[in-house]
Write a protein that holds these residues in place. Structure first.
Motif, short mmCIF file in Angstrom:
data_model
loop_
_atom_site.label_atom_id
_atom_site.label_comp_id
_atom_site.label_asym_id
_atom_site.label_seq_id
_atom_site.Cartn_x
_atom_site.Cartn_y
_atom_site.Cartn_z
N PHE A 61 -64.43 -18.60 -2.58
CA PHE A 61 -63.95 -19.01 -3.89
C PHE A 61 -62.94 -20.11 -3.70
O PHE A 61 -61.81 -19.86 -3.30
N MET A 62 -63.34 -21.36 -3.96
CA MET A 62 -62.40 -22.47 -3.75
C MET A 62 -61.90 -22.97 -5.10
O MET A 62 -62.69 -23.43 -5.92
N VAL A 63 -60.61 -22.92 -5.27
CA VAL A 63 -60.04 -23.15 -6.60
C VAL A 63 -60.31 -24.55 -7.13
O VAL A 63 -60.53 -24.74 -8.32
N GLU A 64 -60.34 -25.54 -6.22
CA GLU A 64 -60.56 -26.90 -6.70
C GLU A 64 -61.95 -27.04 -7.33
O GLU A 64 -62.14 -27.75 -8.30
N ARG A 65 -62.91 -26.32 -6.74
CA ARG A 65 -64.26 -26.39 -7.28
C ARG A 65 -64.31 -25.67 -8.64
O ARG A 65 -64.98 -26.13 -9.55
N VAL A 66 -63.58 -24.58 -8.79
CA VAL A 66 -63.55 -23.87 -10.06
C VAL A 66 -62.97 -24.77 -11.14
O VAL A 66 -63.47 -24.84 -12.26
N TYR A 67 -61.92 -25.51 -10.76
CA TYR A 67 -61.31 -26.45 -11.70
C TYR A 67 -62.32 -27.50 -12.13
O TYR A 67 -62.44 -27.85 -13.31
N VAL A 110 -60.22 -35.40 -4.58
CA VAL A 110 -59.18 -34.74 -3.79
C VAL A 110 -57.99 -34.50 -4.69
O VAL A 110 -57.51 -35.41 -5.34
N MET A 111 -57.52 -33.28 -4.79
CA MET A 111 -56.44 -32.99 -5.75
C MET A 111 -55.08 -33.17 -5.13
O MET A 111 -54.82 -32.66 -4.06
N LYS A 113 -72.89 -34.78 -7.15
CA LYS A 113 -71.81 -33.81 -6.95
C LYS A 113 -70.77 -34.36 -5.99
O LYS A 113 -70.93 -34.28 -4.80
N ARG A 114 -69.75 -34.97 -6.53
CA ARG A 114 -68.69 -35.48 -5.66
C ARG A 114 -67.37 -34.88 -6.10
O ARG A 114 -67.11 -34.74 -7.27
N VAL A 115 -66.54 -34.57 -5.15
CA VAL A 115 -65.30 -33.86 -5.49
C VAL A 115 -64.11 -34.79 -5.40
O VAL A 115 -64.02 -35.61 -4.51
N GLN A 124 -71.81 -20.93 -6.40
CA GLN A 124 -71.72 -21.89 -7.50
C GLN A 124 -72.12 -21.24 -8.80
O GLN A 124 -71.47 -21.41 -9.84
#
Lengths: 270, 333
Positions: free
Chosen positions: A75-81, A269-270, A265-267, A44
């Motif tokens: 490295f998870m792209v959704e988290r980077v976004y 879904v893309m 911290k909630r994500v 992170q």
């Protein structure tokens, strides 16, 4: 040299307290090692730095690009976004007056442009790791706007496949010297993420960063991330100019922030 | 240099060129995102447990190693069975429409149970004649009897995985061949017998872009588990005894394994309820979901999840006396 040191740039980590113990942030022209147990937030922090280095100069950042060398596949792209979005929303909050002034600059504040500024290498073996560090010199010559190189993690392949420990020490030494040289000549920050292992010292087993004692000399700064009660804390273990200190921090949906930040911290879904 | 009788500059140049070729190509993160969006389905295998899927960003990620760890009898195999079933379903029902390789090291795989899960969770599909057999036929079960068998079957797996349109690999469980003496006897992970298996599983996951789910056991915490840094030694006195009693279980295979997996789901039982905790994930909050095991497999009791703060998310609790009383299939009326 003094004037050079004073004009040294820092990359903000996202958390004011953490910047405080680091003397403003992660230093350019230096190699910083960050280690911690699995799940504490090393990746992170790595991603946060890759985003923060791109904050435009108008908003107090370096306006540079990042190289992210991923050896573990975390490295998870959704988290980077998500972290890029969090960074942009914080910029908008702190600099509301700039909206009228630089309308062209504002167009650049899209998460996609932050993502486009991260050069990503996926390394699957220690030979690839050695190759990429050798190749970096040429790459940096072609991409002069890179201001940070993050290796996540520098340990993984060297713990897995290396049987000859003496050779491993030599190879790692060579790598760290190259990285130090690159950081000085191209004026960038090098951040190495490391794993932990248990070591038998002083009559008991203790946690310590991996790769051995000789590696611990290779980095200029060392930051250890650990749990203290229910909080994440960072401990500055080694620094040429700053005292050892520790401070709490938090990982939220927007990224690394000061402890006590309320956003959970909630994500999406893309 | 002395071998080739070449100068330093030539040697340096050679090293540079070799490095350039050996180095993998560079991509920007934006390109990665576009690729992910293009592949569709978000690159995930949905577990049909809504709360868990949402926390994980859609489900179990493709191309990464996911670990499921917990005490025995908690429901890890039930979870794996359901995942295996889901992967065989056609895409319109949320599956991956592919074959599954299930490496069963403890002889826990039961096809009868899997069909039961299928019939109860997707009655409309399984009512169709012959479909149950077709789904079951897509699952390849391997039963290695020893560690060397296991390693051998993994090696043979490579060809199978590349040729046979396999969409999921499950290893249940990877810790079966590691007895606790075996593990403590090895100094560090370098001589660890599963070292090769770990690299193989990770690389095959990335290469074939399939999810790899591995289940792990627990063992009791021993004095050898150092869990403090040298600068924390001063605080050892207070709270130590209480900490040890609370979480007296740790995942088997050690800390290096814990670093290597990308996602870790901890199954534990506490206060009479069972929980799935997302203990390690680069993109999820620290949440716990209470669950029960029914005839249709695992069901979450609460999709919102309970936020867990601190290192508690990684601890594994087990109430010894209760587990004996808990039946595998609890029918709630």
């Amino acid at each position: 040299m003094l004037s050079e040191e004073q004009s040294q740039k820092h990359i903000t980590t996202g958390s004011g307290d953490l910047n405080g113990i680091l003397g403003g942030g992660i230093h350019c022209k230096e190699v910083t090692e960050i280690g911690g147990v699995p799940g504490i937030g090393k990746t992170q922090l790595g991603i946060q730095l890759a985003i923060n280095v791109q904050i435009p100069v108008d908003y107090g950042g370096l306006g540079g690009k990042a190289i992210y060398i991923d050896t573990e596949g975390s490295f998870m792209v959704e988290r980077v976004y998500q972290i890029a979005e969090g960074c942009i929303s914080d910029i908008m909050e702190y600099f509301p007056c700039h909206h009228d002034k630089s309308s062209s600059g504002q167009e650049n504040l899209q998460p996609e442009s932050f993502l486009a500024g991260i050069y990503y290498f996926r390394i699957c073996s220690y030979t690839e790791q050695i190759a990429v560090i050798n190749y970096l010199e040429k790459f940096l010559g072609e991409h002069k706007d890179v201001r940070i190189v993050i290796i996540d993690s520098v340990t993984f392949h060297f713990r897995q496949d290396f049987d000859d420990l003496a050779l491993r020490t030599r190879v790692l030494c060579g790598l760290s010297l190259k990285l130090m040289k690159l950081s000085k000549s191209y004026n960038l920050a090098v951040v190495l993420l490391n794993q932990v292992t248990t070591k038998f010292t002083e009559g008991s087993f203790q946690l310590t960063l991996a790769l051995g004692d000789s590696w611990s000399h290779s980095c200029t700064n060392r930051l250890i991330l650990y749990w203290k009660g229910n909080e994440r804390c960072a401990y500055l273990d080694k620094s040429p100019s700053l005292p050892v200190a520790s401070t709490p921090y938090a990982v939220t949906s927007k990224g690394v922030r000061d402890a006590g930040s309320s956003s959970c911290k909630r994500v999406r879904v893309m | 240099m002395s071998l080739l009788d070449a100068g330093l500059a030539t040697a340096r140049d050679a090293v540079c060129r070799v490095s350039e070729f050996a180095c993998p190509p560079c991509q920007t993160a934006l390109a990665l995102l576009e690729e992910r969006v293009r592949l569709g389905g978000g690159g995930r295998l949905a577990t049909t447990l809504c709360g868990l899927d949402e926390a994980l960003g859609g489900g179990i990620p493709l191309g990464k190693l996911t670990e499921v760890v917990g005490p025995s009898g908690i429901g890890k195999t039930q979870f794996c069975l359901k995942l295996a079933l889901l992967a065989t379903l056609p895409e319109c029902y949320g599956g991956l429409n592919g074959r599954v390789v299930y490496i069963d090291t403890e002889s826990k795989f039961s096809s009868r149970r899997m069909i039961e899960i299928g019939q109860k969770s997707f009655p409309q599909i399984f009512r169709q004649e012959g479909l149950a057999q077709k789904m079951a036929g897509r699952i390849l079960v391997m039963r290695p009897a020893s560690l060397s068998d296991f390693t051998k079957s993994l090696e043979q797996m490579k060809v199978t995985l590349l040729q046979n349109d396999v969409k999921l690999l499950i290893v249940d469980s990877v810790a079966a061949f590691m007895s606790s003496e075996n593990e403590r006897g090895t100094t560090g992970f370098t001589q660890h017998p599963l070292r090769w298996a770990l690299s193989f599983l990770k690389s095959i996951a990335e290469l074939t872009r399939i999810p790899v789910v591995v289940s792990n056991q627990v063992r009791s915490q021993s004095n050898d588990d150092g869990y403090h840094y040298s600068f924390e030694v001063k605080r050892r006195g207070d709270g130590d005894g209480a900490e040890r009693l609370e979480s007296h279980l740790v995942a088997a295979l050690g800390i290096q394994w814990a670093h290597a997996v990308t996602i870790r789901l901890v199954f534990e039982s506490h206060s009479g309820q069972r929980f799935i905790k997302v203990a390690k994930s680069p993109m999820s909050p620290a949440v716990a979901f209470p669950f029960i095991v029914e005839s249709s497999g695992i069901t979450l009791l609460n999709d919102e999840g309970i936020d867990v703060s601190g290192p508690e998310i990684t601890s594994i609790r087990c109430q010894g006396q209760n587990l004996l009383g808990l039946l595998p299939f609890e029918n709630r009326g």
